[in-house]
Design a protein around this motif. Sequence first.
Motif, mmCIF file in Angstrom:
data_model
loop_
_atom_site.group_PDB
_atom_site.id
_atom_site.type_symbol
_atom_site.label_atom_id
_atom_site.label_comp_id
_atom_site.label_asym_id
_atom_site.label_seq_id
_atom_site.Cartn_x
_atom_site.Cartn_y
_atom_site.Cartn_z
ATOM 1 N N HIS A 177 0.944 -1.185 0.019
ATOM 2 C CA HIS A 177 -0.063 0.127 0.003
ATOM 3 C C HIS A 177 0.787 1.183 -0.221
ATOM 4 O O HIS A 177 1.852 1.285 0.658
ATOM 5 C CB HIS A 177 -0.938 0.255 1.097
ATOM 6 C CG HIS A 177 -1.849 -1.052 1.266
ATOM 7 N ND1 HIS A 177 -2.019 -1.948 2.292
ATOM 8 C CD2 HIS A 177 -2.773 -1.460 0.393
ATOM 9 C CE1 HIS A 177 -3.179 -2.661 2.082
ATOM 10 N NE2 HIS A 177 -3.520 -2.391 1.012
ATOM 11 N N ARG A 179 -0.329 5.193 0.686
ATOM 12 C CA ARG A 179 -1.365 5.806 1.468
ATOM 13 C C ARG A 179 -1.182 7.163 1.373
ATOM 14 O O ARG A 179 -0.096 7.644 1.887
ATOM 15 C CB ARG A 179 -1.825 5.426 2.675
ATOM 16 C CG ARG A 179 -3.166 5.640 3.135
ATOM 17 C CD ARG A 179 -3.493 5.453 4.596
ATOM 18 N NE ARG A 179 -3.683 4.159 4.912
ATOM 19 C CZ ARG A 179 -3.848 3.763 5.848
ATOM 20 N NH1 ARG A 179 -4.173 4.564 7.084
ATOM 21 N NH2 ARG A 179 -4.069 2.328 6.559
ATOM 22 N N TYR A 187 -6.260 11.576 9.830
ATOM 23 C CA TYR A 187 -7.242 10.604 9.943
ATOM 24 C C TYR A 187 -8.281 10.587 8.857
ATOM 25 O O TYR A 187 -9.066 9.702 8.458
ATOM 26 C CB TYR A 187 -8.155 10.686 10.974
ATOM 27 C CG TYR A 187 -8.695 12.067 11.131
ATOM 28 C CD1 TYR A 187 -8.051 13.091 11.994
ATOM 29 C CD2 TYR A 187 -9.801 12.477 10.498
ATOM 30 C CE1 TYR A 187 -8.470 14.299 12.390
ATOM 31 C CE2 TYR A 187 -10.111 14.137 10.674
ATOM 32 C CZ TYR A 187 -9.550 14.675 11.604
ATOM 33 O OH TYR A 187 -10.084 16.115 11.624
ATOM 34 N N ILE A 189 -7.933 9.941 4.843
ATOM 35 C CA ILE A 189 -7.281 9.430 3.829
ATOM 36 C C ILE A 189 -7.721 10.023 2.341
ATOM 37 O O ILE A 189 -8.791 9.866 2.133
ATOM 38 C CB ILE A 189 -7.346 7.722 3.748
ATOM 39 C CG1 ILE A 189 -6.980 7.119 5.137
ATOM 40 C CG2 ILE A 189 -6.577 7.290 2.499
ATOM 41 C CD1 ILE A 189 -7.096 5.459 4.995
ATOM 42 N N GLU A 190 -6.626 10.471 1.736
ATOM 43 C CA GLU A 190 -7.039 11.208 0.528
ATOM 44 C C GLU A 190 -7.162 10.401 -0.503
ATOM 45 O O GLU A 190 -8.072 10.338 -1.327
ATOM 46 C CB GLU A 190 -5.940 12.285 0.364
ATOM 47 C CG GLU A 190 -6.535 13.468 -0.689
ATOM 48 C CD GLU A 190 -7.738 14.166 -0.177
ATOM 49 O OE1 GLU A 190 -7.792 14.427 1.087
ATOM 50 O OE2 GLU A 190 -8.608 14.509 -0.942
ATOM 51 N N GLN A 192 -5.227 6.327 -2.412
ATOM 52 C CA GLN A 192 -4.395 5.353 -2.499
ATOM 53 C C GLN A 192 -3.502 4.766 -3.643
ATOM 54 O O GLN A 192 -4.594 5.162 -4.850
ATOM 55 C CB GLN A 192 -4.788 4.098 -1.791
ATOM 56 C CG GLN A 192 -5.680 4.263 -0.473
ATOM 57 C CD GLN A 192 -5.632 2.950 0.249
ATOM 58 O OE1 GLN A 192 -5.172 2.233 0.133
ATOM 59 N NE2 GLN A 192 -6.754 2.992 1.110
ATOM 60 N N PHE A 194 -2.124 2.430 -5.751
ATOM 61 C CA PHE A 194 -2.230 0.834 -6.245
ATOM 62 C C PHE A 194 -1.366 0.417 -7.364
ATOM 63 O O PHE A 194 -1.211 1.238 -8.521
ATOM 64 C CB PHE A 194 -3.533 0.298 -6.467
ATOM 65 C CG PHE A 194 -4.466 0.418 -5.449
ATOM 66 C CD1 PHE A 194 -5.494 1.531 -5.524
ATOM 67 C CD2 PHE A 194 -4.604 -0.190 -4.262
ATOM 68 C CE1 PHE A 194 -6.526 1.722 -4.446
ATOM 69 C CE2 PHE A 194 -5.395 -0.299 -3.226
ATOM 70 C CZ PHE A 194 -6.332 0.792 -3.267
ATOM 71 N N PRO B 70 -9.132 -1.815 -6.750
ATOM 72 C CA PRO B 70 -10.654 -1.816 -6.799
ATOM 73 C C PRO B 70 -10.890 -2.006 -8.337
ATOM 74 O O PRO B 70 -11.933 -2.804 -8.529
ATOM 75 C CB PRO B 70 -11.261 -0.565 -6.120
ATOM 76 C CG PRO B 70 -10.315 -0.217 -5.296
ATOM 77 C CD PRO B 70 -8.703 -0.281 -5.962
ATOM 78 N N HIS B 177 -6.995 -5.321 3.649
ATOM 79 C CA HIS B 177 -7.249 -5.026 2.217
ATOM 80 C C HIS B 177 -8.409 -4.412 2.089
ATOM 81 O O HIS B 177 -8.976 -4.648 0.576
ATOM 82 C CB HIS B 177 -7.000 -6.251 1.520
ATOM 83 C CG HIS B 177 -5.549 -6.878 1.499
ATOM 84 N ND1 HIS B 177 -5.490 -8.182 1.912
ATOM 85 C CD2 HIS B 177 -4.264 -6.444 1.594
ATOM 86 C CE1 HIS B 177 -4.097 -8.545 2.148
ATOM 87 N NE2 HIS B 177 -3.359 -7.377 1.746
ATOM 88 N N GLY B 179 -9.195 -1.447 1.365
ATOM 89 C CA GLY B 179 -8.991 -0.645 0.257
ATOM 90 C C GLY B 179 -8.770 -1.132 -1.050
ATOM 91 O O GLY B 179 -8.909 -0.311 -2.160
ATOM 92 N N ASN B 180 -8.426 -2.367 -0.983
ATOM 93 C CA ASN B 180 -8.039 -2.855 -2.273
ATOM 94 C C ASN B 180 -9.398 -3.410 -2.995
ATOM 95 O O ASN B 180 -9.526 -3.553 -4.363
ATOM 96 C CB ASN B 180 -7.243 -4.295 -2.376
ATOM 97 C CG ASN B 180 -6.004 -3.805 -1.836
ATOM 98 O OD1 ASN B 180 -5.608 -3.428 -0.671
ATOM 99 N ND2 ASN B 180 -5.005 -4.344 -2.728
ATOM 100 N N LYS B 184 -12.884 4.887 -3.027
ATOM 101 C CA LYS B 184 -13.168 5.721 -2.145
ATOM 102 C C LYS B 184 -14.705 5.911 -2.175
ATOM 103 O O LYS B 184 -15.315 6.260 -3.188
ATOM 104 C CB LYS B 184 -12.526 7.009 -2.443
ATOM 105 C CG LYS B 184 -12.566 8.071 -1.307
ATOM 106 C CD LYS B 184 -11.452 9.379 -1.657
ATOM 107 C CE LYS B 184 -11.756 10.361 -0.856
ATOM 108 N NZ LYS B 184 -10.613 11.249 -1.131
ATOM 109 N N GLU B 216 -9.240 3.852 7.422
ATOM 110 C CA GLU B 216 -9.690 3.348 6.187
ATOM 111 C C GLU B 216 -11.348 2.979 6.055
ATOM 112 O O GLU B 216 -11.801 2.943 5.059
ATOM 113 C CB GLU B 216 -8.883 1.818 6.488
ATOM 114 C CG GLU B 216 -7.460 1.945 6.296
ATOM 115 C CD GLU B 216 -6.856 0.897 5.439
ATOM 116 O OE1 GLU B 216 -7.411 0.947 4.209
ATOM 117 O OE2 GLU B 216 -5.825 0.263 5.673
#
Lengths: 589, 297
Positions: A177, A179, A187, A189-190, A192, A194, B70, B177, B179-180, B184, B216
């Motif tokens: 990850h 992030r 706190y 999260i804008e 990620q 991947f 995702p 995982h 977020g995988n 958002k 998360e």
Amino acid sequence: MSDLPFPPLILASSSSSVVSASGAQIILYNSQTSKIINSPQVENKLQQNGFIRHLAITNDGKIVASVGDDKNLKVWDVNDDELKLRSTRGLIKKASHISFANDNSIIVSDKVGDVYSYPLDPIPSDPSTSRPPMYSMVSDPTKNPDCTYLLGHVSVTTQHIITPDNKYIITADRDEHIRISRYPKAYVIERQLFGHDGFVSALHIPSSQSNILISGGGDPSIRIWDWTIGQLVNKVDIYSAILPHRKVRSYMRKNKWKGRTMKTEETNTAIQSRDQEEGEETFYSAPEGYVLPTGQGVCIKKIDSLQISGKTIILFFSEGASSIHSFILPSDPSSPTTVNTLPLPYPLLDFTALPNDNGKILLSLDTAWGVLKTNPGPGTDARQDVIQRDELSIEEKESFKDTLSILEVNEEGKFSFTPSNDISSIYSNLPKTDIKTLSNLNLYPLINLLPRWPGLEEDEGIDIPQINSNENGNIDISDDLISLAPTNLTTKTLGGTIKNYTIEELNSLNLKVLGRLKSNGVDVNEILKQRQKKSKEERKLKLLEINKKLKEEKEEIETQKEPEKKKQKQKQKQTKKVVILNEEDMSNS
Amino acid sequence: MSKRTHDQVEEMEAGPSTVTSTSTSSLTPATNGSNDVNIGLLQLPQKRFYRQRAHANVFVDHELDYPKSPSEMDWSYHYPKYFTHPDQTEPSSIQNEKKVEWADVGCGFGGLLMALAPMFPDTLMLGMEIRMSVTKYVTDRIAATRQYQSMLPSNSTERENGEYQNVSVIRANAMKHIGNFFEKGQLSKIFFLFPDPHFKNRKQKARIITPGLLAEYAYVLKPGGILYTVTDVKDLHEWMALHLNNHPLFIPIPNEELTGDAILEAARTSTEEGKKVERNKGDKWVACFRRAENPED
């Protein structure tokens, strides 16, 4: 004989100085005044206990922060003639990265995934409230009174970086990850990023293009992102550059297959000689019965950048490899670029740019590798093997002077060695130690910690036999297929498995597997009933046996009791007799 | 795991365990009399063949399958009615517009999902479970139920809305995982029902609600989305409520607003753990929170 230097494990630069940490000592070299400033000397044992693993210096070069193996965060003032300790605070868990924020607070990432912000000076403790116990700070990191909790990952947070606009903090972890969270309100999260296939261990934002993030880890390529929009811009292949120069690898684990360990018959020496014959291809292979972690032993430890003649040169190295690499970051980052490599005589520990010396970088090499330490063979959990030496020859001691070297990088990213007088003064200030300590120093923690080990999952524990397909069916029975996921097949057609099971096959499977096949439409009722009858009968037999045994035991006890009863009766008669006699006596007398 | 008596075992052997209703005969498989067609009808799975110990180490690398991002997740495997497999040529009418909206983290044996699926047939819901056996149980249960539903005549009373095509399960480590799988703000509801309390101090970091993980969960939950927690362990309830209250992105929903909510009722009563707690006459504590808007700066 303490005459061998501790190698500088970490190097860092400010705008006017270079600072290195060697053992538990910090040595600062001011390039403008050519002056060396040391932290206070410590004795050998404390050098090991407080061995510094992480170092940071503010851009103006006035404050230094260090974290050692004793988990103490020490903040130092840089005075004219000494490094003066400003404060010491204990961290809850081992740190994995530290850096200074713009307001001189210290951001610490630790090995369990949490990221904290420590103010420059310790918060004066409120005498009315007591400090929470250690266990509660471990379970709830927000309870730590020394620092503010920023964010947390669920695995090791390898590096963090605060973006140049000071609005975001980017963190990377072992679970691939990257992030991007807001800073200081981490706190939120804008987004990620991947795409990494393996752990991410290095992050960098070049000063010339502040919307670009460069990330590397165990992957075959380094990735270049536009982090402001969350898009991958380019990938730079690095395996061909790094693989030939790997020197240090991780230890090996036994290949435990379903609880049974595979036995190896090859001896240690046989493996090593075979390795030497076949060369690099077998550097990263484990003998029969042992496994090495995935990822070919590549672990990018640091990515940095230099500005030379208006061009941005990106520098990086992999932990345990004896080489340093560079590539030019084109002004359009998506255009292709090539990697330059300079082989080095020893594994590289760290590098940093010399301030005010355009294009020059200072390197720290592990000159003890191959002389006092080597890779561990199979069958040991130790992270490295010690080469037993009582004395070192004069040439070998001379070669230790190569611990610090200076390279020059030109505008095409090509390297060349340059001699310099500066480093001899740094070198002479390195703390000294003996052969035994040096050969036991582990300077390569990441290659053991970060990569994943293949096939070490503990399964449900049942041996599901591999039944291959026969003429009719074309489905191979493996654990996954014994249960059918909802697919088109099961919803549209009426069928489940299109497979014929013979009775012999079904007999060989255990109860759990049969039960699952049953729910998949295979007719197993007959076999289940038969097995049930069998187990019923077995249970009956067992009960009978147990009852028999109990009866036998009871009888034994009773027969034992009977002679005792007889004895008791005799005793009673005797006592009665005695009593009667006494009474008679008394009546007589 | 309670040991069943001999009689109970015999009863279970006789036919498939029914969860929803009555007639068992229609689910017996075609016997080997019909050799030509070899169609096996799916039966509802029996839990005793899928037992696994309740605690799974969350921090360890299991051999888990998760998408790199995702957008790379192939949902056609789970919701064939709503997503087409990339290899298939015939496109379906509803093409890739739907997204999973509700997630049951730690779904266990699938009680909540099976209860909610017919109530909200147009909402895609996903269960996430880390234990392999238990995931297989839910998979088999969904497959058997879907098949049964599709075989019912259209005027049957047992027909449920949506034919359970909107529910699925995946073996995943949600703590690592989530977020995988979800983009958002994709989810509108997320359930944490009877999670593992991890009583020991050194294990409390493995609890499903921790300050770090709340960021998360807030990331995958859209503003206005609801996070449900139900537990029978008071200490865990206080811990979860404390951390959710302290988190700036979660606003507590007072219990009065939610009385009579069918979803909450299902969350409290339809899971295996929930039923067990009722049998043992234990208490259940509920805490629900709404995901706030991101702060302005």
